[in-house]
Design a protein around this motif. Structure first.
Motif, PDB file in Angstrom:
ATOM      1  N   GLY A 109       0.807  -1.213   0.000  1.00  0.00           N
ATOM      2  CA  GLY A 109       0.000   0.000   0.000  1.00  0.00           C
ATOM      3  C   GLY A 109       0.837   1.256   0.000  1.00  0.00           C
ATOM      4  O   GLY A 109       0.527   2.233  -0.708  1.00  0.00           O
ATOM      5  N   ILE A 117      -7.105   6.034  -4.009  1.00  0.00           N
ATOM      6  CA  ILE A 117      -7.305   5.146  -2.862  1.00  0.00           C
ATOM      7  C   ILE A 117      -7.798   3.768  -3.308  1.00  0.00           C
ATOM      8  O   ILE A 117      -7.408   2.742  -2.736  1.00  0.00           O
ATOM      9  CB  ILE A 117      -8.300   5.768  -1.864  1.00  0.00           C
ATOM     10  N   LYS A 118      -8.629   3.732  -4.343  1.00  0.00           N
ATOM     11  CA  LYS A 118      -9.139   2.444  -4.825  1.00  0.00           C
ATOM     12  C   LYS A 118      -8.005   1.538  -5.302  1.00  0.00           C
ATOM     13  O   LYS A 118      -8.034   0.322  -5.091  1.00  0.00           O
ATOM     14  CB  LYS A 118     -10.148   2.668  -5.965  1.00  0.00           C
ATOM     15  N   ILE A 120      -4.916   1.632  -4.197  1.00  0.00           N
ATOM     16  CA  ILE A 120      -4.186   1.198  -2.995  1.00  0.00           C
ATOM     17  C   ILE A 120      -4.954   0.077  -2.297  1.00  0.00           C
ATOM     18  O   ILE A 120      -4.358  -0.933  -1.879  1.00  0.00           O
ATOM     19  CB  ILE A 120      -3.984   2.391  -2.039  1.00  0.00           C
ATOM     20  N   GLU A 121      -6.265   0.228  -2.187  1.00  0.00           N
ATOM     21  CA  GLU A 121      -7.089  -0.823  -1.564  1.00  0.00           C
ATOM     22  C   GLU A 121      -6.992  -2.125  -2.344  1.00  0.00           C
ATOM     23  O   GLU A 121      -6.890  -3.215  -1.760  1.00  0.00           O
ATOM     24  CB  GLU A 121      -8.553  -0.367  -1.500  1.00  0.00           C
ATOM     25  N   ALA A 222      -5.958  -3.296   7.801  1.00  0.00           N
ATOM     26  CA  ALA A 222      -5.947  -2.706   6.462  1.00  0.00           C
ATOM     27  C   ALA A 222      -6.908  -1.518   6.396  1.00  0.00           C
ATOM     28  O   ALA A 222      -6.592  -0.483   5.790  1.00  0.00           O
ATOM     29  CB  ALA A 222      -6.334  -3.754   5.422  1.00  0.00           C
ATOM     30  N   ILE A 223      -8.067  -1.671   7.030  1.00  0.00           N
ATOM     31  CA  ILE A 223      -9.028  -0.561   7.065  1.00  0.00           C
ATOM     32  C   ILE A 223      -8.448   0.629   7.827  1.00  0.00           C
ATOM     33  O   ILE A 223      -8.589   1.789   7.412  1.00  0.00           O
ATOM     34  CB  ILE A 223     -10.357  -1.023   7.703  1.00  0.00           C
ATOM     35  N   ILE A 226      -5.972   2.400   5.532  1.00  0.00           N
ATOM     36  CA  ILE A 226      -6.638   3.205   4.502  1.00  0.00           C
ATOM     37  C   ILE A 226      -7.193   4.486   5.115  1.00  0.00           C
ATOM     38  O   ILE A 226      -7.083   5.582   4.529  1.00  0.00           O
ATOM     39  CB  ILE A 226      -7.753   2.405   3.814  1.00  0.00           C
ATOM     40  N   ASP A 227      -7.784   4.368   6.295  1.00  0.00           N
ATOM     41  CA  ASP A 227      -8.291   5.564   6.980  1.00  0.00           C
ATOM     42  C   ASP A 227      -7.158   6.539   7.272  1.00  0.00           C
ATOM     43  O   ASP A 227      -7.335   7.763   7.185  1.00  0.00           O
ATOM     44  CB  ASP A 227      -8.996   5.171   8.280  1.00  0.00           C
ATOM     45  N   LEU A 229      -4.448   6.951   5.487  1.00  0.00           N
ATOM     46  CA  LEU A 229      -4.057   7.623   4.253  1.00  0.00           C
ATOM     47  C   LEU A 229      -5.067   8.677   3.841  1.00  0.00           C
ATOM     48  O   LEU A 229      -4.714   9.676   3.193  1.00  0.00           O
ATOM     49  CB  LEU A 229      -3.923   6.588   3.112  1.00  0.00           C
ATOM     50  N   GLU A 230      -6.320   8.505   4.225  1.00  0.00           N
ATOM     51  CA  GLU A 230      -7.365   9.458   3.840  1.00  0.00           C
ATOM     52  C   GLU A 230      -7.421  10.654   4.776  1.00  0.00           C
ATOM     53  O   GLU A 230      -8.052  11.660   4.444  1.00  0.00           O
ATOM     54  CB  GLU A 230      -8.733   8.751   3.837  1.00  0.00           C
TER      55      GLU A 230
END
Length: 234
Positions: A109, A117-118, A120-121, A222-223, A226-227, A229-230
């Motif tokens: 990631g 982001i999609k 990266i996910e 993982a969630i 991602i949070d 990075l956002e």
């Protein structure tokens, strides 16, 4: 009168001695576990191989999955700190050095940072699937052992029963001792096959439950990543 009594006592003594000698001559009928297994016949060989195979796979997978399920909270904290300070190279190095499923997922990631982001996910999800596949390696063999071992046991018992009745047809001896004596030995294969199958079945589900816990933990981390990075874009 006294002579008659003495004669009777002598006869009783002789009878007792004779009975004791007969009892001493009776062979030991104690049922020994090792001897019983050997009497199971050739079918015990594949059952034994399945038992060893199942145990080797269980312990190898158990320690592998246990290692993968170790607490990675410290890794997440270090990655978070590096990202918040803008030091991506440090975060990537931390993930690479962790040598864990989560570390490899986060590293993928981090290498995709700058893309949507999609993307990266998707990269993290693909690596996660590969890591789960590695953890599930050979677990399915335990399920096969759980199904095959009882079948081998029943096969050995049926083959033994066929032989018993074949011998009866040749000797015309239908005594209960001949039938039961051979049958209890052949039932050993069924008992051994069922035992190996039950143990393999339990081990199979234990490993699957362990993998499910690892998957849940990886998804949660993982969630969280991602949070993280956002956060700057919010």
């Amino acid at each position: 009168m006294q002579a008659a009594v003495t004669d009777t006592i002598n006869k009783l003594a002789d009878t007792a001695n004779h009975a004791a000698q007969q009892l001493a001559a009776v062979p030991d009928q104690e049922l020994r576990f090792g001897d019983l297994l050997l009497k199971g016949g050739w079918v015990m060989v594949p059952i034994g191989i399945l038992a060893i195979l199942g145990l080797v796979i269980f312990f190898e997978r158990y320690f592998t999955i246990r290692k993968a399920s170790k607490d990675e909270s410290n890794l997440m904290q270090q990655v978070r700190s590096s990202i918040l300070t803008g030091n991506l190279e440090s975060a990537i190095a931390i993930c690479r050095n962790s040598n864990s499923p989560l570390g490899r997922m986060l590293q993928k990631g981090l290498l995709r940072i700058g893309r949507p982001i999609k993307d990266i996910e998707g990269a993290i999800e693909n690596i996660g699937k590969l890591e789960v596949s590695k953890l599930e390696k050979n677990i399915g063999i335990l399920g096969i052992v759980a199904g095959i071992a009882p079948m081998f046991g029943f096969l050995g018992t049926i083959a033994g029963v066929i032989k018993i009745f074949y011998d009866i047809s040749k000797t015309d001896n239908i005594s209960m001792g001949v039938i039961s004596g051979g049958l209890y030995v052949k039932m050993v294969t069924s008992a051994a096959g069922l035992f190996v199958g039950i143990v393999a079945y339990v081990c199979y589900h234990v490993l699957n439950m362990m993998v499910d816990k690892v998957i849940l933990k990886l998804e949660t981390d993982a969630i969280e990543f991602i949070d993280l990075l956002e956060e700057p874009s919010k």
